[in-house]
Motif scaffolding. Structure first.
Motif, PDB file in Angstrom:
ATOM      1  N   GLY A 107      -0.383  22.181   1.119  1.00  0.00           N
ATOM      2  CA  GLY A 107      -1.645  21.939   1.830  1.00  0.00           C
ATOM      3  C   GLY A 107      -2.210  20.536   1.609  1.00  0.00           C
ATOM      4  O   GLY A 107      -3.099  20.102   2.358  1.00  0.00           O
ATOM      5  N   HIS A 108      -1.746  19.822   0.633  1.00  0.00           N
ATOM      6  CA  HIS A 108      -2.282  18.488   0.356  1.00  0.00           C
ATOM      7  C   HIS A 108      -1.341  17.351   0.714  1.00  0.00           C
ATOM      8  O   HIS A 108      -1.652  16.185   0.493  1.00  0.00           O
ATOM      9  N   ILE A 109      -0.168  17.704   1.239  1.00  0.00           N
ATOM     10  CA  ILE A 109       0.817  16.654   1.581  1.00  0.00           C
ATOM     11  C   ILE A 109       0.232  15.678   2.602  1.00  0.00           C
ATOM     12  O   ILE A 109       0.293  14.451   2.441  1.00  0.00           O
ATOM     13  N   ALA A 117      -2.047   4.333   1.712  1.00  0.00           N
ATOM     14  CA  ALA A 117      -2.474   2.950   1.663  1.00  0.00           C
ATOM     15  C   ALA A 117      -3.544   2.745   0.597  1.00  0.00           C
ATOM     16  O   ALA A 117      -3.843   1.615   0.225  1.00  0.00           O
ATOM     17  N   PHE A 118      -4.081   3.810   0.109  1.00  0.00           N
ATOM     18  CA  PHE A 118      -5.154   3.661  -0.905  1.00  0.00           C
ATOM     19  C   PHE A 118      -4.744   4.338  -2.210  1.00  0.00           C
ATOM     20  O   PHE A 118      -5.070   5.493  -2.467  1.00  0.00           O
ATOM     21  N   PRO A 119      -4.042   3.628  -2.963  1.00  0.00           N
ATOM     22  CA  PRO A 119      -3.533   4.250  -4.197  1.00  0.00           C
ATOM     23  C   PRO A 119      -4.637   4.736  -5.119  1.00  0.00           C
ATOM     24  O   PRO A 119      -4.452   5.713  -5.840  1.00  0.00           O
ATOM     25  N   ASP A 120      -5.759   4.165  -5.071  1.00  0.00           N
ATOM     26  CA  ASP A 120      -6.804   4.581  -6.022  1.00  0.00           C
ATOM     27  C   ASP A 120      -7.475   5.900  -5.626  1.00  0.00           C
ATOM     28  O   ASP A 120      -8.233   6.472  -6.397  1.00  0.00           O
ATOM     29  N   SER A 121      -7.210   6.311  -4.392  1.00  0.00           N
ATOM     30  CA  SER A 121      -7.793   7.627  -3.999  1.00  0.00           C
ATOM     31  C   SER A 121      -6.980   8.804  -4.539  1.00  0.00           C
ATOM     32  O   SER A 121      -7.395   9.946  -4.504  1.00  0.00           O
ATOM     33  N   MET A 122      -5.760   8.461  -4.990  1.00  0.00           N
ATOM     34  CA  MET A 122      -4.855   9.537  -5.428  1.00  0.00           C
ATOM     35  C   MET A 122      -5.432  10.405  -6.560  1.00  0.00           C
ATOM     36  O   MET A 122      -5.409  11.641  -6.473  1.00  0.00           O
ATOM     37  N   PRO A 123      -5.957   9.818  -7.627  1.00  0.00           N
ATOM     38  CA  PRO A 123      -6.493  10.673  -8.711  1.00  0.00           C
ATOM     39  C   PRO A 123      -7.502  11.698  -8.229  1.00  0.00           C
ATOM     40  O   PRO A 123      -7.520  12.833  -8.679  1.00  0.00           O
ATOM     41  N   GLY A 124      -8.355  11.281  -7.319  1.00  0.00           N
ATOM     42  CA  GLY A 124      -9.368  12.232  -6.801  1.00  0.00           C
ATOM     43  C   GLY A 124      -8.715  13.433  -6.149  1.00  0.00           C
ATOM     44  O   GLY A 124      -9.122  14.572  -6.372  1.00  0.00           O
ATOM     45  N   ILE A 125      -7.676  13.141  -5.322  1.00  0.00           N
ATOM     46  CA  ILE A 125      -6.978  14.249  -4.643  1.00  0.00           C
ATOM     47  C   ILE A 125      -6.344  15.191  -5.683  1.00  0.00           C
ATOM     48  O   ILE A 125      -6.473  16.411  -5.619  1.00  0.00           O
ATOM     49  N   VAL A 213       7.584  18.099  -4.016  1.00  0.00           N
ATOM     50  CA  VAL A 213       8.002  17.780  -2.620  1.00  0.00           C
ATOM     51  C   VAL A 213       8.120  16.253  -2.497  1.00  0.00           C
ATOM     52  O   VAL A 213       7.384  15.509  -3.160  1.00  0.00           O
ATOM     53  N   PRO A 214       9.065  15.793  -1.684  1.00  0.00           N
ATOM     54  CA  PRO A 214       9.119  14.334  -1.443  1.00  0.00           C
ATOM     55  C   PRO A 214       8.043  13.919  -0.427  1.00  0.00           C
ATOM     56  O   PRO A 214       7.700  14.694   0.455  1.00  0.00           O
ATOM     57  N   ILE A 215       7.566  12.732  -0.578  1.00  0.00           N
ATOM     58  CA  ILE A 215       6.561  12.195   0.377  1.00  0.00           C
ATOM     59  C   ILE A 215       7.240  11.087   1.183  1.00  0.00           C
ATOM     60  O   ILE A 215       7.827  10.167   0.603  1.00  0.00           O
ATOM     61  N   TYR A 216       7.210  11.299   2.464  1.00  0.00           N
ATOM     62  CA  TYR A 216       7.860  10.307   3.360  1.00  0.00           C
ATOM     63  C   TYR A 216       6.814   9.372   3.923  1.00  0.00           C
ATOM     64  O   TYR A 216       5.696   9.752   4.218  1.00  0.00           O
ATOM     65  N   GLU A 217       7.311   8.141   4.110  1.00  0.00           N
ATOM     66  CA  GLU A 217       6.486   7.182   4.824  1.00  0.00           C
ATOM     67  C   GLU A 217       6.735   7.372   6.317  1.00  0.00           C
ATOM     68  O   GLU A 217       7.637   8.100   6.689  1.00  0.00           O
ATOM     69  N   PHE A 218       5.938   6.757   7.092  1.00  0.00           N
ATOM     70  CA  PHE A 218       6.152   6.921   8.558  1.00  0.00           C
ATOM     71  C   PHE A 218       7.496   6.388   8.977  1.00  0.00           C
ATOM     72  O   PHE A 218       8.069   6.786   9.960  1.00  0.00           O
TER      73      PHE A 218
END
Lengths: 790, 100
Positions: A107-109, A117-125, A213-218
């Motif tokens: 659900g969060h992928i 593009a915003f690496p600093d938002s990652m901890p919040g997620i 899970v792997p995260i793909y770029e566009f």
């Protein structure tokens, strides 16, 4: 002469009645009981009882075993059902955790992708994800190296659940290179979401299992691995929050059998390892459950036996859930039941043993009792026979005696009785007695036997009935603790003269049956008003006169040892019969309770007329039988009849000589005997015998009847009827009965032999009979000898 | 009744003749009294002429026997007729005397 003694088969009441086994009396000591039990067990070896007991035990055990088997089977089925339910439940719980975790991540992928593009938002997620999922230990995103140039080569923001809340970490700070970590490489390579682990996280120092899970770029390139970590310890607690049995536990293994989590109790560590290795060991025998998909491995030989049930979870990940159950818990109720049954069967066995024991004891006692009764009956039979032999033998004692006829009968009420009678001839005298011992049965029989023997013994040397009675009384009184007494009538009939002397000790009065008028000879001092009143019942039918003879009752013997028994005497008329009886006759009762009575006896005697003693006795017995009918005989019956029949033949010889009491006169005696013998033409040997016997008898008289210094005459009269020669030696000296002198013992050696006693021995040996009477103040000694063959 | 005693070197020889009844016994006893103590010599009694014996006679014989036995010697009776022998049998004397 003698009536045949009836062979009486005595009735022995109570002997055939074996009865029920008598109850054992209580109060046996324990030791006796133990001994009996031991004896019983020993005796069981050869008994059917043992077989019965063994069979019963076997049956009980078989039943109990069968029950155990079936119940065990049932419980096994139940266990499988429970285990299956347990596994299903636990699988559902695990599945929910897995699915929850997977869904949370998935659900969060999109959100992660949007914010690449915003690496600093990652901890919040990440923080948010961790916060809302209860099973998560942490959550992180590991970016490929140099993805964010300003973040350094490695960048992995991570949210970690701690006791103080959720912390955000930057894991990749150079100390830990996740690019070399298994799960990162795995996901990067597979480019697929998957579960990884379990593994020991070096950084957190915990054993984790992760979903990533792997995260793909566009562009389609994989730029990061997004994953969540689940603490296996937590998972183990959830898995083991509840058990089917107290010490059961649940395990979670990977599809390959690697241990994920289980109970967190350190004490169970070894068990967990063992079960894990068991499931992974392909050589171990396993069986399918009949209730579901699970497989079962039974294990034993350890401290506790038990079974492992395990099943693969449906869908991915294909993990295995296992539950362990121990037999002692599963079957504890069955074991309890088994022990109770065992206890009950032991109790039942005990009761059975006891019942058989009692039964056997009862049977043994019954057998012993029967044996005892048989033995007693046998002994009584023997005693009865012995008692019969104590009675005078037919023909033996009166052989060759024609002056008297005797008939006696004893019919005991029981096997043995207390009545007695006796009659024998010695020295020309008939000694007879009849008696009744008080009481009944064996004690009376013993006294009867003693009295019978004593009478024979005393009367063989004693002529006076009062002396005989006195001696009998003295013996009877000695040690008479049972206070048994005997009524007795003792009589001595002098056969040559018909002089009857008698002594009564409380016995029934004899009846005299006579043709001619009765003459009673007694001294006035012995007369009593009572005796006179009782005597003299006279009658005239058949010219027969019956009368009770007059006799002082005195006292029964056995009561007072110093009682002075008085002798009485009378003259027995030739042809007269004396009838003696015990109260078994007069006190016999018929069915109506009527007494036979003395009058009936007298009437009978009158009606009978003169009869031989044998006929008389038989007639009385017949009458008695008719009277009592079927009524049980209550007392012994004894009858004794004697008839005086003196020979009345003409003498062909009657010579006499009178001598002074001087030894020198003996020479004349020799000549007298020779002269008499000459008249009868006797041979020389017979003359010698007669001379010796008569000389010895006369010398005896001279020496003893006339004490030294006294003088007197001795008259010797010889008579003969041609068949017998009789010497009657009469003197007027002091009363002296040579027949009471003990004859010399011929078996003694020269040294032991006394000089005296030879005379009387020779007289007895040489003559047929010797008879002494004191008549009218004179000693009358009669010697007889048959001269038929001489 | 005639009674004689002959004293030989090692024994006495007694001869009894006639009827030894009670009346004769006193005299016979007087004659035979010396033999009540034989001094170790045997006594032989010849009964060839003895026709009758009463118990008083037997008493004399047993007195001789008792004396002889005490002195360790024997009493031998010989030539008894059947009637005398039967009296010995009746009294049991046949068993305690040596009878020839």
């Amino acid at each position: 002469m003698w009536g045949r003694k009836p062979l009486i088969i005595p009735r022995c009441p109570g002997i055939q009645a074996h009865g029920k086994a008598a109850r054992r009396s209580g109060g046996h000591r324990a030791s006796t009981c133990m001994n009996r039990l031991k004896h019983f067990i020993r005796s069981l070896r050869n008994r059917r009882a043992l077989l019965v007991v063994i069979l019963a035990v076997l049956m009980l055990e078989l039943l109990s075993g069968a029950q155990y088997y079936f119940t065990h089977h049932l419980m096994e089925d139940e266990l499988e059902k429970y285990a299956e339910m347990e596994l299903t439940t636990k699988a559902i719980i695990m599945k929910r955790i897995i699915e929850d975790s997977e869904h949370t991540l998935k659900g969060h992928i999109m959100e992660v992708k949007r914010n690449l593009a915003f690496p600093d938002s990652m901890p919040g997620i990440l923080k948010q994800i961790t916060k809302y999922s209860p099973y998560l230990q942490g959550c992180g995103i590991a970016f490929i190296p140099d993805y964010y140039p300003d973040k350094g080569r490695l960048f992995e923001p991570y949210a970690l659940k701690t006791d103080s809340g959720i912390q955000c970490l930057q894991v990749a700070d150079g100390a830990f290179d996740y690019t070399k970590d298994g799960f990162f490489c795995d996901i990067m390579k597979k480019k697929n979401n998957s579960w990884v682990g379990p593994y020991d996280d070096m950084y957190l120092g915990q054993r984790l299992i992760s979903y990533a899970v792997p995260i793909y770029e566009f562009t389609g390139d994989t730029v990061a691995v997004f994953g969540i970590d689940i603490d296996t310890e937590n998972l183990g607690d959830t898995l083991n929050y509840r058990h089917i049995y107290p010490s059961s536990f649940d395990l979670l293994l990977t599809e390959d059998g690697e241990f994920i989590s289980g109970p967190n109790d350190p004490g169970l560590h070894q068990e967990v390892q063992f079960v894990t290795s068991l499931i992974n060991d392909s050589t171990v025998q396993r069986r399918p459950s009949s209730k579901g998909r699970s497989k079962i491995i039974d294990f034993d030989g350890r401290e506790r036996d038990g079974s492992v049930f395990y099943v693969n979870m449906k869908g991915k990940p294909h993990w295995q859930i296992a539950v362990v159950c121990y037999d002692d818990e599963v079957y504890s109720s069955l074991l309890r039941l088994r022990y109770r049954l065992l206890l009950l069967s032991l109790l039942a066995f005990g009761i059975l043993l006891y019942v058989i024991w009692r039964f056997a004891e009862g049977e043994k006692e019954l057998r012993q009792k029967t044996l005892e009764q048989e033995r007693l009956a046998g002994e009584l039979r023997i005693a009865s026979n012995i008692q019969q032999t104590l009675l005078p033998e037919e023909d033996v004692l009166l052989k060759g005696i024609s002056d008297v006829q005797v008939e006696g009968r004893l019919i005991p009420a029981k096997a043995v009785g207390g009545d007695l009678y006796n009659a024998f001839v010695r020295d020309g005298k008939l000694f007879f007695c009849i008696g009744d011992v008080s009481g009944k049965g064996i004690p009376s029989a013993l006294i009867m036997a003693i009295t019978q023997a004593l009478f024979r013994n005393i009367a063989s040397r004693e002529d006076n009935p009062a002396h005989i009675m006195r001696l009998l009384n003295e013996t009877a009184c000695r040690n008479n603790k049972a206070n048994i007494f005997v009524t007795l009538f003792v009589g001595v009939l002098d056969l040559p003269t018909g002089h009857l002397r008698y002594c009564n000790s409380g016995h029934e009065l004899p009846i005299l049956i006579d043709h001619s008028p009765l003459t009673i000879d007694h001294s006035p001092s012995q007369m009593s008003a009572e005796a006179s009143a009782r005597g003299g019942q006279q009658c005239s039918m058949f010219n027969v006169q019956c009368s009770m003879i007059e006799a002082k009752p005195n006292l029964p013997i056995g009561l007072f040892d110093d009682f002075n028994y008085e002798m009485q005497s009378m003259q027995m008329p030739p042809g007269a019969t004396l009838f003696l009886y015990t109260d078994g006759l007069t006190e016999a009762r018929n069915a109506d309770g009527k007494l036979f009575g003395r009058d009936r006896v007298v009437q009978m005697m009158e009606a009978c007329g003169p009869k031989e003693p044998k006929q008389l006795v038989e007639a009385v017995i017949e009458k008695w039988h008719q009277f009592v009918g079927a009524t049980e005989q209550s007392d012994d019956l004894t009858l004794l009849a004697l008839r005086y029949t003196p020979s009345q033949e003409q003498n062909i010889l009657d010579e006499a000589i009178t001598l002074r009491n001087d030894i020198r006169e003996v020479e004349a005696l020799g000549a007298f005997v020779k002269q008499v013998a000459g008249q009868l033409s006797l041979d020389k040997s017979m003359v010698g015998k007669l001379r010796l016997a008569v000389e010895e008898a006369v010398v005896n008289v001279m020496e003893y009847a006339y004490p030294k210094g006294t003088t007197g005459d001795v008259n010797i009269r010889a008579t003969s009827n041609g068949r017998r020669l009789k010497f009657i030696i009469t003197d007027a000296g002091v009363s002296f009965n040579p027949t009471e002198v003990a004859a010399a013992d011929t078996t003694l050696s020269a040294e032991e032999r006394p000089v005296g006693g030879l005379g009387i021995l020779l007289v007895r040996e040489l003559m047929d009979t010797i008879n002494y009477e004191r008549i009218d103040g004179k000693n009358v000694l009669t010697l007889t000898k048959s001269i038929l063959n001489s | 009744m005639k009674t004689t005693i002959e004293q030989l070197e090692d024994k006495y020889l007694v001869t009894l003749e006639g009827e030894l009844d009670t009346a004769a016994a006193a005299e016979v006893e007087k004659t035979l009294q010396p033999l009540y103590t034989t001094g170790g010599k045997d006594v032989v009694i010849d009964c060839k002429g003895l026709e009758y014996i009463a118990s008083s006679g037997l008493r004399i014989l047993i007195s001789i026997l008792k004396g002889a036995k005490a002195g360790g010697s024997k009493v031998l009776l010989k030539n008894m007729n059947d009637d005398i022998k039967s009296v010995f049998k009746l009294t049991g004397f046949i068993n305690i005397f040596d009878v020839e």
